[in-house]
Design a protein around this motif. Structure first.
Motif, PDB file in Angstrom:
ATOM      1  N   LEU A 253     -20.199 -63.855  51.713  1.00  0.00           N
ATOM      2  CA  LEU A 253     -18.821 -63.676  52.246  1.00  0.00           C
ATOM      3  C   LEU A 253     -17.887 -63.773  51.025  1.00  0.00           C
ATOM      4  N   LEU A 254     -17.882 -64.783  50.222  1.00  0.00           N
ATOM      5  CA  LEU A 254     -17.125 -64.874  48.921  1.00  0.00           C
ATOM      6  C   LEU A 254     -17.062 -63.873  48.008  1.00  0.00           C
ATOM      7  N   GLU A 255     -18.455 -63.336  48.074  1.00  0.00           N
ATOM      8  CA  GLU A 255     -18.382 -62.000  47.259  1.00  0.00           C
ATOM      9  C   GLU A 255     -17.439 -60.767  47.643  1.00  0.00           C
ATOM     10  N   LEU A 256     -17.758 -60.721  49.223  1.00  0.00           N
ATOM     11  CA  LEU A 256     -17.002 -59.650  49.864  1.00  0.00           C
ATOM     12  C   LEU A 256     -15.530 -59.863  49.688  1.00  0.00           C
ATOM     13  N   ALA A 257     -15.039 -61.339  49.665  1.00  0.00           N
ATOM     14  CA  ALA A 257     -13.583 -61.588  49.473  1.00  0.00           C
ATOM     15  C   ALA A 257     -13.251 -60.999  48.384  1.00  0.00           C
ATOM     16  N   GLY A 258     -13.822 -60.687  47.225  1.00  0.00           N
ATOM     17  CA  GLY A 258     -13.271 -60.433  46.083  1.00  0.00           C
ATOM     18  C   GLY A 258     -13.657 -58.707  45.914  1.00  0.00           C
ATOM     19  N   ASP A 259     -13.926 -58.054  46.956  1.00  0.00           N
ATOM     20  CA  ASP A 259     -14.164 -56.706  46.720  1.00  0.00           C
ATOM     21  C   ASP A 259     -12.931 -55.870  46.389  1.00  0.00           C
ATOM     22  N   GLU A 260     -13.267 -54.694  45.946  1.00  0.00           N
ATOM     23  CA  GLU A 260     -12.205 -53.733  45.494  1.00  0.00           C
ATOM     24  C   GLU A 260     -11.366 -53.235  46.774  1.00  0.00           C
ATOM     25  N   GLU A 261     -11.919 -52.856  47.589  1.00  0.00           N
ATOM     26  CA  GLU A 261     -11.399 -52.534  48.926  1.00  0.00           C
ATOM     27  C   GLU A 261     -10.422 -53.511  49.776  1.00  0.00           C
ATOM     28  N   SER A 262      -9.259 -53.444  49.864  1.00  0.00           N
ATOM     29  CA  SER A 262      -8.451 -54.404  50.736  1.00  0.00           C
ATOM     30  C   SER A 262      -9.151 -54.555  52.045  1.00  0.00           C
ATOM     31  N   SER A 263      -9.319 -53.666  53.055  1.00  0.00           N
ATOM     32  CA  SER A 263      -9.903 -53.862  54.088  1.00  0.00           C
ATOM     33  C   SER A 263     -11.161 -54.667  54.065  1.00  0.00           C
ATOM     34  N   ALA A 267     -11.556 -58.293  55.951  1.00  0.00           N
ATOM     35  CA  ALA A 267     -12.676 -58.960  56.828  1.00  0.00           C
ATOM     36  C   ALA A 267     -13.163 -59.851  56.430  1.00  0.00           C
ATOM     37  N   ALA A 268     -13.703 -60.318  55.006  1.00  0.00           N
ATOM     38  CA  ALA A 268     -14.296 -61.425  54.641  1.00  0.00           C
ATOM     39  C   ALA A 268     -13.371 -62.628  54.628  1.00  0.00           C
ATOM     40  N   PHE A 269     -11.978 -62.432  54.306  1.00  0.00           N
ATOM     41  CA  PHE A 269     -11.077 -63.648  54.595  1.00  0.00           C
ATOM     42  C   PHE A 269     -11.170 -63.967  56.151  1.00  0.00           C
ATOM     43  N   ASP A 270     -11.101 -63.265  57.261  1.00  0.00           N
ATOM     44  CA  ASP A 270     -10.957 -63.266  58.426  1.00  0.00           C
ATOM     45  C   ASP A 270     -12.342 -64.043  58.920  1.00  0.00           C
TER      46      ASP A 270
END
Length: 905
Positions: A253-263, A267-270
């Motif tokens: 999830l932390l890796e997805l929180a730094g994804d290039e796409e804001s969406s 989603a990772a933040f939530d």
């Protein structure tokens, strides 16, 4: 002479707009009697001898599209009636129809199968497999709407399917659908199926078989797939437990929180915030706090979606991280919240989209209670109040409506500091938008109760009149609009003022306005709510005069009003009064005016009275209400004998049948629960009357204390002027009073010496006289004690006087007689001394009172009191002597017994 003549053209078709001509032509068309031809009717006709299953099979085989859709929609009812035949004959036909069918039939089939699975109307192990095959076959339909419908059916089937069936028929195909070669729609379905199926298996299976598939989908090339899988990781985390979540899912999830796409970042933040309750203190401190701080620090670079999510989750974040944050981090979070509260306003430099910024401020209103608890209510004024005040005056109506909806929670947290939001409450009450008032009215009774009970010195600070004025203006604003439901809600909330405001203030400000609404408003629900509020004010008013005034207004303006509408409203008030007041109060004030409407000239009023008669009669109890019952029976008889309106006659006949069912002499143990409630109401009304009497006594006591203080002041002034007269009168009256005292003592001694030695019976009225003497004015404490003792000895003498007189023995020695005489003389001297002290005290009391009267009246009063005192002394000596004689007789009796015993020896 004339340039030309006017020629009349022949009459032709009327000239006008072509649209009107077309409408006329359409009207003149021949109307087709039937929408279907005879051939179509023959095709749609089905043999009536067929049962439901056979008719369904026939229509699915040769019927038209609309008939097939109707049969498929009716499939759940067929399964309930005959599940075996339906699954044996109808469901195979449905599968055949679905192959190549249109979207309408597909959606109908998906809905029907979903209903069958949710209602549990089939045996799971028998027929679910056949449904699952159909669902999986059409899951990848080319129409996204149809495929989504079949996916919802599959997700519902997972709850009903056994684990082995899910593993073999559902999860195994997912291994191929999750590959990049499959369509985007198939991969999105695989993500949702993984999240749903993870709750069916234990943590070991989820960790070994489902988690690797979830990792591959979270790294999909399509951002939609990554977002969908990211939102499913929360359910998988709850399936594998806290430890595996910390090691397996949080890094992902932390890796997805730094994804290039804001969406994807959103989603990772939530998901991370949703899993905050599963994190321990170290994870929150080292993983979650830096993530939140980074979002707060780089606020200018974070996209709008993350800011919207942050504003919505801000209260939850602050509450969950309160124990892991330092003071500096708390300050940063508070500053971030203050910035979010003004996002999108003209004062801010960085402008955002109007819709997004408005949503952010609305989310801040939603999180206000959590932020008040986060900063401690004691620091509300310096930390939160500026933002709170700004949100209450926000230019957007939706923001003000949101802050009005959470206002009662903020007030509840402030406790004793509630006075700091008084200005904001007035601002919301005076808001021009009715939506704001509507949101505020949902919990206005709670808000007013907290404000009026916890506020400090509202009256002294002139805040209460402002609040009452704002409440009245809000009612007038709502009443002048067409929002009658809001007006009804407002009047219902205002009824709480009866227990919050003083009766005098409530009577002066709100009672008159509510009565005007009751008599002038044309909306029936508003009228009834106004009647309920007015009755509530009447019930809790503790002033007898004000209650009488309100009842007189009800009788004069409604029950005896000129308009029949007002008389109808009085019957509505009576119907509501039976719910609010006790039977006793209702019968005393409302019943007779209601029964008098039997003479009303308008049939609608008499009709309404007929409807109300069973409720009126249920308020009567025999034998206490016998006279009222006779009046009600007379009213019914008059309806039956003299009524001419057919509707009223029909209603009174129906009412008589209901009245016959009522049993007024029912015993207490068989009464309904509302009888016990009526007793409770009556006790409350009696308590209110006692409170009114107590308040009057307290007010009278204050007046009496003031008068007493005034008398003391006057007495202190008159005592100085009477001091000289006191000294002169004492010197002149001392000689006369001394002579009278000596005469009284001489008479007492003679009366004591003339008493016989034997005891005499005492009159029965003597104790009463002694009691009267003890209560007379002018006697001190010693006089009262002596009178009590005298009464006691008098009763003793009275009880022993009836005993037989013993014969004195001749063996009594002279020494004993001498000792008895000495004791008798000592008692006489003691009694004379007490009498002298008593005379001296009486003389002092009389001397003090004599200075305020004339000398002749003083002399006669002293003679009278001396005579009474001498009489008391004589009776006291008589009782002492009688008791002494009894003692001597008892001693002589004992000595005679001793002498007899000695002689016998």
């Amino acid at each position: 002479m004339f340039p030309g003549r006017m020629t009349l053209s022949p009459p032709g078709p009327p000239s006008g707009p072509p649209e009107e001509l077309q409408e006329l032509a359409f009207i003149e068309r021949p109307i087709r009697r039937s929408l279907k031809t005879a051939e179509e009717i023959d095709q749609l006709t089905v043999d009536e001898d067929l049962n439901d299953v056979e008719r369904a099979v026939y229509l699915l085989s040769v019927g038209q599209e609309v008939q097939r859709a109707s049969v498929i929609s009716n499939l759940p009812s067929l399964v309930r009636q005959n599940p075996a035949e339906t699954f044996r004959r109808v469901v195979p036909k449905v599968r055949e129809v679905l192959n190549g069918a249109g979207a309408e039939i597909q959606l109908a089939a998906a809905t029907s199968f979903l209903t069958i699975l949710q209602d549990d109307i089939i045996l799971i192990h028998t027929h679910t497999y056949s449904i699952l095959k159909t669902v999986l076959l059409h899951l990848n339909h080319r129409d996204t709407v149809v495929s989504s419908a079949w996916l919802e059916t599959l997700l519902s089937a997972i709850n009903a399917l056994p684990k082995e069936t899910i593993k073999q028929e559902v999860l195994n195909p997912l291994l191929y659908q999750s590959q990049l070669s499959h369509s985007l729609q198939a991969r999105l379905a695989a993500c949702r199926i993984l999240g749903k199926a993870s709750c069916k298996f234990d943590s070991l299976i989820v960790k070994k078989e489902l988690l690797p598939l979830a990792r591959s989908l979270s790294r999909d090339t399509e951002s939609e797939v990554r977002v969908c899988m990211c939102r499913q990781l929360e359910s998988m985390a709850r399936a594998i437990g806290v430890e595996d979540t910390r090691t397996e899912l949080l890094p992902e999830l932390l890796e997805l929180a730094g994804d290039e796409e804001s969406s994807v970042r959103l989603a990772a933040f939530d998901s991370i915030i949703s899993l905050m309750e599963m994190m321990d203190g170290d994870d929150r401190l080292h993983l979650l706090v830096p993530l939140v701080m980074s979002a707060c620090d780089a606020s200018s670079q974070v996209d709008e979606g993350v800011m919207v999510s942050l504003s919505f989750q801000f209260g939850k974040l602050c509450s969950g991280l309160a124990g892991s944050l330092s003071e500096e981090q708390k300050r940063l979070l508070l500053q971030k919240f203050q910035v979010l509260c003004i996002t999108g306003l003209p004062t801010e430099e960085n402008q955002m989209d109007v819709g997004e910024s408005t949503l952010i401020r609305c989310n801040c209103c939603y999180n206000l209670p959590a932020m008040v608890a986060f900063v401690d209510p004691a620091h509300f004024l310096c930390d939160i109040h500026p933002s709170f005040s700004g949100l209450c005056s926000d230019p957007e109506v939706s923001v003000r409506r949101s802050v009005a909806a959470s206002f009662h929670q903020v007030v509840k947290l402030l406790e004793s500091n509630v006075h700091v939001v008084h200005k904001e409450l007035l601002l919301l009450l005076q808001d021009s938008a009715l939506e704001v008032l509507d949101a505020l009215m949902n919990h206005l009774d709670e808000t007013l109760e907290l404000v009026l009970s916890r506020g400090d010195n509202l009256i002294l600070d002139n805040k209460l009149p402002e609040l009452l004025s704002a409440l009245l203006s809000a009612e007038q604003k709502v009443g002048s609009s067409l929002r009658w439901r809001l007006h009804e809600k407002l009047l219902h909330r205002y009824s709480c003022l009866s227990r919050l405001l003083p009766g005098e203030l409530l009577h002066q400000t709100f009672s008159a306005r509510i009565f005007i609404i009751l008599t002038t408003n044309k909306v029936l629900p508003v009228q009834k709510e106004a009647a309920r509020t007015f009755c509530t004010f009447l019930r809790y008013n503790r002033k007898q005069e004000q209650r009488q005034e309100m009842m007189e207004r009800l009788i004069q303006d409604l029950a005896q009003g000129r308009s029949y509408w007002n008389r109808l409203r009085f019957l509505d008030v009576c119907e509501i009064a039976t719910e609010i007041f006790s039977r006793k109060y209702f019968n005393k004030h409302f019943l007779i005016p209601a029964l008098e409407l039997v003479h009303d000239p308008v049939a609608n009023v008499r009709y309404k009275l007929c409807q109300l008669l069973p409720r009126l009669r249920s308020s009567l109890r025999l034998p206490a209400d016998k006279l009222l019952l006779q009046k009600l029976d007379f009213c019914v008889q008059k309806f039956l004998c003299r009524e001419k309106d057919k509707d009223v006659v029909a209603m009174i006949r129906k009412t008589v049948l209901e009245l016959d069912k009522l049993d007024l002499s029912e015993p207490f143990h068989k009464r309904h629960d509302w009888d016990l409630l009526d007793q409770k109401k009556e006790k409350e009304e009696m308590l209110l009357l006692e409170m009114e009497q107590l308040e009057r006594q307290q007010s009278d006591g204050k007046l009496n204390s003031d008068k007493h203080m005034e008398r003391k002041r006057r007495d202190s002034k008159t005592s100085l002027s009477s001091a000289k007269s006191m000294s002169v009168s004492s010197s002149t009256g001392s000689s006369s009073t001394g002579k009278e005292t000596r005469k009284a003592k001489l008479s007492r001694s003679r009366s004591l010496s003339s008493q016989p030695t034997s005891s005499k019976p005492v009159n029965s009225d003597r104790p009463l006289k002694v009691k009267d003497l003890s209560g007379s004015s002018g006697l001190g404490k010693s006089t009262r004690d002596d009178s009590v003792r005298t009464a006691h000895f008098t009763l003793t003498t009275q009880s022993t006087s009836s005993m037989p007189v013993l014969i004195r023995s001749k063996t009594t020695s002279l020494l004993d007689q001498a000792s008895l005489l000495e004791q008798r003389e000592h008692r006489k001297s003691t009694l004379d001394h007490r009498t002298g002290n008593r005379d001296q005290r009486n003389h002092m009391m009389e001397h003090r009172t004599s200075s305020l009267e004339e000398r002749e009246h003083r002399t006669s009063t002293l003679d009278h009191r001396d005579h009474r005192t001498s009489t008391l002394g004589q009776r006291s000596k008589t009782m002492e002597r009688g008791s002494g004689m009894k003692d001597s007789q008892s001693r002589k009796l004992s000595m005679n017994r001793k002498s007899n015993s000695l002689q016998s020896e």
